[in-house]
Design an enzyme around this catalytic site. Sequence first.
Site: not given
Length: 329
Positions: A263, A287
């Site tokens: 999420d 990331n």
Amino acid sequence: MGKKPKILVVGSLVMDLTVSTRRFPEPGETVLGSSFQSAPGGKGANQAIQAARLGADVTMVGMVGGDAFGQTLLQSLKAAGVDASHVEIVPESSSAVGAILLHPDGHGGIQNRIIVVPGANACVTEKTLAFLEREISRYDFMMLQLEIPLEANRRAVELARAAGVPVMLNPAPAAPLPEDLLDGLTYLSPNEHEAAVIAGTEPVRTQVLPAARMTAEALARRGVENVLVTLGGNGAALLRQGQFFHSPCVPVEKVLDPTAAGDSFIAAFSVAVCQGLDAAAALEFANCTAALTVSRMGAQPSLPSLNQVLLLLEQTGRSELKREVEEKW
């Protein structure tokens, strides 16, 4: 500072009940857990809160039950600055609950197993979205997941497509998707397991990147403009207009809880593309955001702020990306 993107999230709100244990019990067996934590979660609410903490102007659409969990879920949204005026309370229903079990994977990481009881999330219908017939064009981007009924997602995609609003669908939990839904998506963001279920291919086990590309190309042939595949410890990959991008995972000292990592990643990527980052930079930014998330316990308590992500970019030698984010935000 740039203009805040207006992001609409239609999706789930779930109270997460998390138990940590040294190992999962076998059938019929009882084991002692090492810790317990309750925290607001749900894929929709997690994505809404992460986007808000990264600087977006976020509106959440969903439902909670007429119980104490429902009030906690609403308070968490509001505390993060999310507009919760379109989150309805269903007095006769319980709020959704997620039972999460965490244990070491034997390789220095953490595995999770999650059971979600839908509760009020199952009450979201096409009627819930009626206000969007007038207001959908106000938004720059829409995020969806599969923890609410499929009919509601289909209607949301239909309205967004008619208004030219880009749509990100996170197909979790995994389920086969109809062609008319796939054809209306700007982004589809499965993990490697969900991608295999939707594409009808074998799960990714070896040669991760070639397999991820093959699966993404299969999904693109079914009408999805961009396919974003999260690959756990292997980072994430994006197929965009025939180009394949890969961004490796950002190492963290210790993974404590991977529950909201996907999420966090999806919301960060969505905000990044709204702010004008290119594909490679958006992947790297997402990331880094997810790396902070897995290093903390709980779903929404683990979601980082923009300043925390900027600090990580600086600490990991990503000064050029940090400057670009500061300029565009």
